[in-house]
Design an enzyme around this catalytic site. Structure first.
Site, mmCIF file in Angstrom:
data_model
loop_
_atom_site.group_PDB
_atom_site.id
_atom_site.type_symbol
_atom_site.label_atom_id
_atom_site.label_comp_id
_atom_site.label_asym_id
_atom_site.label_seq_id
_atom_site.Cartn_x
_atom_site.Cartn_y
_atom_site.Cartn_z
ATOM 1 N N GLY A 12 0.801 -1.226 0.000
ATOM 2 C CA GLY A 12 0.000 0.000 0.000
ATOM 3 C C GLY A 12 0.829 1.269 0.000
ATOM 4 O O GLY A 12 0.355 2.328 0.422
ATOM 5 N N LEU A 97 -10.330 -7.521 -12.717
ATOM 6 C CA LEU A 97 -11.732 -7.181 -12.454
ATOM 7 C C LEU A 97 -12.616 -7.619 -13.625
ATOM 8 O O LEU A 97 -12.195 -7.598 -14.782
ATOM 9 C CB LEU A 97 -11.852 -5.675 -12.222
ATOM 10 C CG LEU A 97 -11.125 -5.197 -10.959
ATOM 11 C CD1 LEU A 97 -10.905 -3.695 -10.990
ATOM 12 C CD2 LEU A 97 -11.890 -5.614 -9.707
ATOM 13 N N HIS A 113 0.338 1.101 -13.261
ATOM 14 C CA HIS A 113 0.997 -0.119 -13.750
ATOM 15 C C HIS A 113 2.495 0.159 -13.860
ATOM 16 O O HIS A 113 2.887 1.200 -14.397
ATOM 17 C CB HIS A 113 0.406 -0.513 -15.110
ATOM 18 C CG HIS A 113 0.995 -1.770 -15.645
ATOM 19 N ND1 HIS A 113 0.673 -3.011 -15.150
ATOM 20 C CD2 HIS A 113 1.949 -1.977 -16.594
ATOM 21 C CE1 HIS A 113 1.374 -3.933 -15.784
ATOM 22 N NE2 HIS A 113 2.159 -3.331 -16.665
ATOM 23 N N ASP A 149 -4.763 -3.523 -18.539
ATOM 24 C CA ASP A 149 -3.617 -2.614 -18.707
ATOM 25 C C ASP A 149 -3.618 -1.907 -20.070
ATOM 26 O O ASP A 149 -2.548 -1.658 -20.640
ATOM 27 C CB ASP A 149 -2.285 -3.377 -18.504
ATOM 28 C CG ASP A 149 -2.149 -3.960 -17.105
ATOM 29 O OD1 ASP A 149 -2.762 -3.421 -16.173
ATOM 30 O OD2 ASP A 149 -1.441 -4.975 -16.953
ATOM 31 N N THR A 176 9.647 4.501 -6.425
ATOM 32 C CA THR A 176 9.897 5.852 -5.903
ATOM 33 C C THR A 176 9.198 6.893 -6.788
ATOM 34 O O THR A 176 8.599 7.856 -6.276
ATOM 35 C CB THR A 176 11.421 6.121 -5.860
ATOM 36 O OG1 THR A 176 12.006 5.153 -4.999
ATOM 37 C CG2 THR A 176 11.731 7.508 -5.335
HETATM 38 C C1 GAR Z 1 3.391 -1.058 -7.552
HETATM 39 O O1 GAR Z 1 4.649 -1.102 -8.157
HETATM 40 C C2 GAR Z 1 2.302 -1.058 -8.609
HETATM 41 O O2 GAR Z 1 2.636 -0.343 -9.771
HETATM 42 C C3 GAR Z 1 2.207 -2.524 -8.907
HETATM 43 O O3 GAR Z 1 2.312 -3.161 -7.651
HETATM 44 C C4 GAR Z 1 3.092 -2.351 -6.783
HETATM 45 C C5 GAR Z 1 2.283 -2.107 -5.528
HETATM 46 O O4 GAR Z 1 3.041 -1.458 -4.538
HETATM 47 N N1 GAR Z 1 0.957 -2.829 -9.555
HETATM 48 C C6 GAR Z 1 0.796 -3.816 -10.427
HETATM 49 O O5 GAR Z 1 1.691 -4.582 -10.726
HETATM 50 C C7 GAR Z 1 -0.586 -3.918 -11.015
HETATM 51 N N2 GAR Z 1 -0.643 -4.938 -12.002
HETATM 52 P P1 GAR Z 1 2.295 -0.796 -3.292
HETATM 53 O O6 GAR Z 1 1.328 -1.816 -2.714
HETATM 54 O O7 GAR Z 1 3.414 -0.507 -2.315
HETATM 55 O O8 GAR Z 1 1.596 0.452 -3.760
#
Ligand code: GAR
Length: 193
Positions: A12, A97, A113, A149, A176
């Site tokens: 998160g 979804l 993404h 996506d 970051t």
């Molecule tokens: C992030 O890098 C996001 O872009 C990726 O998961 C990570 C979540 O980090 N999302 C995907 O791969 C979606 N297919 P977080 O929980 O620390 O925000």
């Protein structure tokens, strides 16, 4: 009030960046917007505690409790609806979804993404970018449409791929930038009204 509902699956950190940006950027005053709820499909998601500590409503709806994607998405929508969201934000939400869910929130459902879409939709984006010899990588905020996506791009951030990068070091550098990109993209969306 424009309610923002954020869906997470794990750490998160993007959700936390959005919550902090909403506070520091005074979204309530400037846009009449607030993060109303954080929902997770994983009850153990670390991000839920962060949101709870900030006084944000949280709920966990485990996908494992449902036999079909449709049933899970119906339960998810039932948890979202009381917040009457102006915007539903997928932030590391790792479930595909159903078309019914996507259509219900069409135009107010966005995702981040970790690649420069349309390159590398799907999983293992950083490993695939390194293997392809990409000199740059990054992240994309886009509207969610039925095709995974592939929705209209709202904003992107670019980082270099370094010669000695591993998927983990590249993921860190991209993440970051995600923490700046996602709040900026949402502010842009709120500003456009
Ligand atoms: C992030 O890098 C996001 O872009 C990726 O998961 C990570 C979540 O980090 N999302 C995907 O791969 C979606 N297919 P977080 O929980 O620390 O925000």
């Amino acid at each position: 009030m424009k309610n923002i509902v954020i869906l997470i699956s794990g750490e998160g950190s993007n959700m936390a960046a959005i919550v902090r940006a909403a506070e520091q950027g005074r979204w309530a005053e400037r846009f009449g917007a607030r993060v109303a709820a954080v929902l997770s499909n994983r009850p153990e998601a670390a991000g839920l505690a962060f949101a709870r500590e900030r006084g944000i409503a949280t709920a966990a709806i485990s996908h494992k409790d449902f036999a079909t994607r449709e049933a899970f998405d119906a339960a998810l929508a039932a948890a979202i609806e009381p917040h009457a969201p102006a915007l539903v934000v997928l932030a590391g939400f790792m479930r595909i979804l159903t078309p019914g869910f996507v259509e219900r929130y069409a135009g107010r459902l966005i995702n981040i993404h970790p690649s420069l879409l349309p390159a590398f939709p799907g999983l293992n984006t950083h490993q695939r970018a390194i293997e392809a010899g990409c000199r740059v990588a990054g992240a994309t905020v886009h509207q969610v449409t039925v095709e995974l996506d592939h929705g209209p791009i709202l904003d992107q951030a670019v980082v270099p791929v370094l010669a000695d990068d591993t998927p983990a070091t590249l993921a860190d550098r991209v993440l970051t930038q995600e923490h700046r990109l996602y709040p900026r993209a949402i502010e842009g969306w709120l500003r456009r009204g």
